[in-house]
Write a protein that holds these residues in place. Structure first.
Motif, PDB file in Angstrom:
ATOM      1  N   THR A 163       0.905  -1.265   0.099  1.00  0.00           N
ATOM      2  CA  THR A 163       0.056  -0.144  -0.096  1.00  0.00           C
ATOM      3  C   THR A 163       0.739   1.217  -0.108  1.00  0.00           C
ATOM      4  O   THR A 163       0.575   2.175  -0.642  1.00  0.00           O
ATOM      5  CB  THR A 163      -0.775   0.004   1.195  1.00  0.00           C
TER       6      THR A 163
ATOM      7  N   THR B 292      -4.105   1.137   7.084  1.00  0.00           N
ATOM      8  CA  THR B 292      -3.978  -0.206   6.481  1.00  0.00           C
ATOM      9  C   THR B 292      -3.737  -1.203   7.552  1.00  0.00           C
ATOM     10  O   THR B 292      -4.359  -2.128   7.633  1.00  0.00           O
ATOM     11  CB  THR B 292      -2.711  -0.048   5.509  1.00  0.00           C
TER      12      THR B 292
ATOM     13  N   SER C 105      -4.871   2.100  -3.549  1.00  0.00           N
ATOM     14  CA  SER C 105      -6.290   2.208  -2.793  1.00  0.00           C
ATOM     15  C   SER C 105      -6.553   3.859  -3.195  1.00  0.00           C
ATOM     16  O   SER C 105      -5.794   4.742  -2.805  1.00  0.00           O
ATOM     17  CB  SER C 105      -6.063   1.953  -1.276  1.00  0.00           C
TER      18      SER C 105
END
Length: 291
Positions: free
Chosen positions: A98, A215, A163
């Motif tokens: 991420t 996250t 994301s």
């Protein structure tokens, strides 16, 4: 005939009103904190009870004697260490993926020029309004066709494609960084990737800490995704394993052991939040400075 002025009562003076306002705010905060902490205290209290004391009415808030062995049973009746290791692998790889994918994408949206960049960014943000249930079936069919069902790959690989929320968060932060830093690095011969890695990333610790906290907590507490894709019990995560204490044929309903396991499981995200709290708050505040 002299007129004597009487002093105002303390509570009507400016200083008194300020103290009264502070007192009211303090009372409200204490009341709100109490409401928030009652479930937390009940969880710890239940984790120290005997099985026969869990459903008593009125409830026992201070078990005497406390059953500390509940914590031992919670981690020994199931392979808790295996679930913790699986969770560590998934959370660690998802967090790394991420950070890399979202920070690089956000840098492109914030600093680079490309035809249709704004339209692509708006399309990216529109995916935030797409319910997860809509993509559940096609995503499962895709991973099943790839032969990934039953492995960690469906939980880890999507993180390396970014994301939308974190890309937006990082982009807003990158917009606050002066362009003179990039121009100086370009004169020194740095390319786009070197500027991103050596300039943007070190300056982005506050917002990166925010991404890490979100996250970590989201992946750590995720129950639905591991339940669908991890068919092998030896690959289950802590979030899925906690459901065993609610009615597993092997264990049976054990609320006191469930609360003990939950108490143990909240320690990692709690420690992370305490360590990253300063950067976390700064990251949230600074992402809205410039849009």
């Amino acid at each position: 005939m002299s007129v004597h002025s009487h002093p105002l009562p303390f509570w009507r003076t400016r200083r008194g009103q300020a103290r009264l306002t502070s007192l009211v705010v303090l009372v409200i905060l204490l009341a709100g904190s109490t409401l928030v902490l009652i479930p937390f205290f009940w969880m710890i209290s239940t984790s120290l009870k005997q099985a026969s004391q869990v459903y008593l009415s009125p409830p026992i808030w201070f078990p005497n004697p406390p059953q500390w062995e509940n914590y031992v049973q919670a981690v020994t009746r199931t392979p808790f260490h295996l679930y913790a290791w699986n969770t560590t692998i998934i959370v660690g790889l998802v967090t790394i993926g991420t950070l890399l994918s979202c920070s690089l994408s956000a840098y492109g949206f914030a600093r680079l020029s490309a035809p249709g960049k704004n339209a692509i960014f708006m399309l990216l943000l529109s995916t935030l309004m797409l319910p997860g249930a809509v993509t559940l079936v096609p995503t499962y069919l895709l991973f099943n066709a790839l032969g990934w069902v039953g492995s960690f790959l469906p939980l880890i690989v999507p993180a390396y494609f970014g994301s939308a929320f974190f890309i937006f968060l990082l982009r807003q932060f990158y917009l606050t960084i002066p362009r003179e830093l990039e121009e100086a690095a370009t004169i020194d011969g740095a390319n786009v990737y070197q500027i991103w890695w050596r300039i943007m990333m070190p300056l982005s610790y506050p917002v990166l800490a925010t991404v890490v906290v979100f996250t970590f907590v989201g992946t750590y507490n995720d129950f639905f995704t591991p339940l669908i894709y991890l068919t092998d019990e030896s690959k289950r995560t802590i979030a899925v394993a906690l459901s065993y204490f609610q009615g597993s044929p092997r264990i049976g309903p054990q609320m006191h052991l469930l609360m003990a396991a939950v108490t143990i499981s909240i320690i990692p995200p709690l420690v992370l939040f305490v360590l990253a709290q300063r950067y976390f708050v700064r990251g949230i505040v600074m992402t809205g400075i410039k849009g």
